[in-house]
Every structure is written in structure tokens, then in C-alpha cells.
Design a protein around this motif. Sequence first.
Motif, PDB file in Angstrom:
ATOM      1  N   LYS A  41       0.661  -0.741  -0.199  1.00 43.44           N
ATOM      2  CA  LYS A  41      -0.283  -0.072   0.080  1.00 43.44           C
ATOM      3  C   LYS A  41       1.103   1.318  -0.067  1.00 43.44           C
ATOM      4  O   LYS A  41       0.764   2.160  -1.047  1.00 43.44           O
ATOM      5  N   ILE A  42       2.285   1.322   0.864  1.00 43.22           N
ATOM      6  CA  ILE A  42       3.047   2.821   0.701  1.00 43.22           C
ATOM      7  C   ILE A  42       4.390   1.676   1.505  1.00 43.22           C
ATOM      8  O   ILE A  42       4.983   0.733   0.693  1.00 43.22           O
ATOM      9  N   SER A  43       5.167   3.371   0.634  1.00 44.07           N
ATOM     10  CA  SER A  43       6.611   2.544   0.811  1.00 44.07           C
ATOM     11  C   SER A  43       7.332   1.692   1.849  1.00 44.07           C
ATOM     12  O   SER A  43       6.200   3.197   3.184  1.00 44.07           O
ATOM     13  N   GLU A  44       8.297   1.417   2.370  1.00 48.63           N
ATOM     14  CA  GLU A  44       8.162   1.132   3.687  1.00 48.63           C
ATOM     15  C   GLU A  44       8.805   2.690   4.158  1.00 48.63           C
ATOM     16  O   GLU A  44       8.539   3.144   5.939  1.00 48.63           O
ATOM     17  N   ASP A  45       9.328   3.793   3.719  1.00 49.66           N
ATOM     18  CA  ASP A  45       9.868   4.551   4.564  1.00 49.66           C
ATOM     19  C   ASP A  45       8.333   5.847   4.772  1.00 49.66           C
ATOM     20  O   ASP A  45       8.776   6.701   5.358  1.00 49.66           O
ATOM     21  N   GLU A  46       7.853   5.767   3.991  1.00 46.34           N
ATOM     22  CA  GLU A  46       6.390   6.196   4.292  1.00 46.34           C
ATOM     23  C   GLU A  46       5.917   5.877   5.721  1.00 46.34           C
ATOM     24  O   GLU A  46       5.259   6.492   6.886  1.00 46.34           O
ATOM     25  N   PHE A  47       5.726   3.830   5.563  1.00 47.30           N
ATOM     26  CA  PHE A  47       5.025   3.643   6.881  1.00 47.30           C
ATOM     27  C   PHE A  47       6.365   4.130   7.870  1.00 47.30           C
ATOM     28  O   PHE A  47       5.369   4.346   8.943  1.00 47.30           O
ATOM     29  N   TYR A  48       7.074   4.259   7.736  1.00 44.73           N
ATOM     30  CA  TYR A  48       8.533   4.954   8.937  1.00 44.73           C
ATOM     31  C   TYR A  48       7.919   5.848   9.294  1.00 44.73           C
ATOM     32  O   TYR A  48       7.746   6.393  10.654  1.00 44.73           O
ATOM     33  N   ALA A  49       7.475   6.990   8.591  1.00 45.18           N
ATOM     34  CA  ALA A  49       7.335   8.066   8.712  1.00 45.18           C
ATOM     35  C   ALA A  49       6.413   8.506   9.504  1.00 45.18           C
ATOM     36  O   ALA A  49       6.138   8.847  10.609  1.00 45.18           O
ATOM     37  N   GLN A  50       5.100   7.192   8.942  1.00 42.92           N
ATOM     38  CA  GLN A  50       4.156   7.781   9.579  1.00 42.92           C
ATOM     39  C   GLN A  50       4.193   7.138  11.664  1.00 42.92           C
ATOM     40  O   GLN A  50       3.770   7.496  12.026  1.00 42.92           O
TER      41      GLN A  50
END
Length: 83
Positions: A63-72
Motif C-alpha cells: 500500500k505504501i513505501s517502507e519509508d512512508e510507513f516508518y515516517a507515519q
Amino acid sequence: MGWVCTKCGQCCKHVANVPSMAKYANEDGSCKFLGEDNLCTIYDKRPPVCNVAWVYEHYFKDKISEDEFYAQTQEACDKLQMK
């Protein structure tokens, strides 16, 4: 990237707010496995939902990139620490 836990215990102090974690909640809403030092007393056998990397792989990878997931994840962590 990755997310680095600060070991503040805030996410574990609010498990009653997560339906799949409610069974682990004390009367005050905190996890019954949260130690006085804010560390998990069953860390090596913790539920998968307590493992941020596992949650990404099983629920968010497509659904989303790993970077975006960790940022969220970091954003949610920061908000909990302000409470």
C-alpha cells in the motif's frame, strides 16, 4: 530507513484503544506486559502487532513505501509522547 523505538512505553500504555490488543489491557488501558522500566516483559514472544516491521510486511507493504510507513509510525509515536 527504519524506525527507532525510544522505549518511552507510550504505545504500550494505550493498547486498550487497539481492538486486537484489548485482551492484553489492564484496567488503566496499558498493556499487562509493560514493565515498570517501560520495556516489554515478553519482548521475544510479543504479539506480532507489536512488531513494527511485521506490521509493515503483513499489512502495508503493498500500500505504501517502507519509508512512508516508518515516517507515519514516527509521527504517531511523536503524538503519543506529547500526551
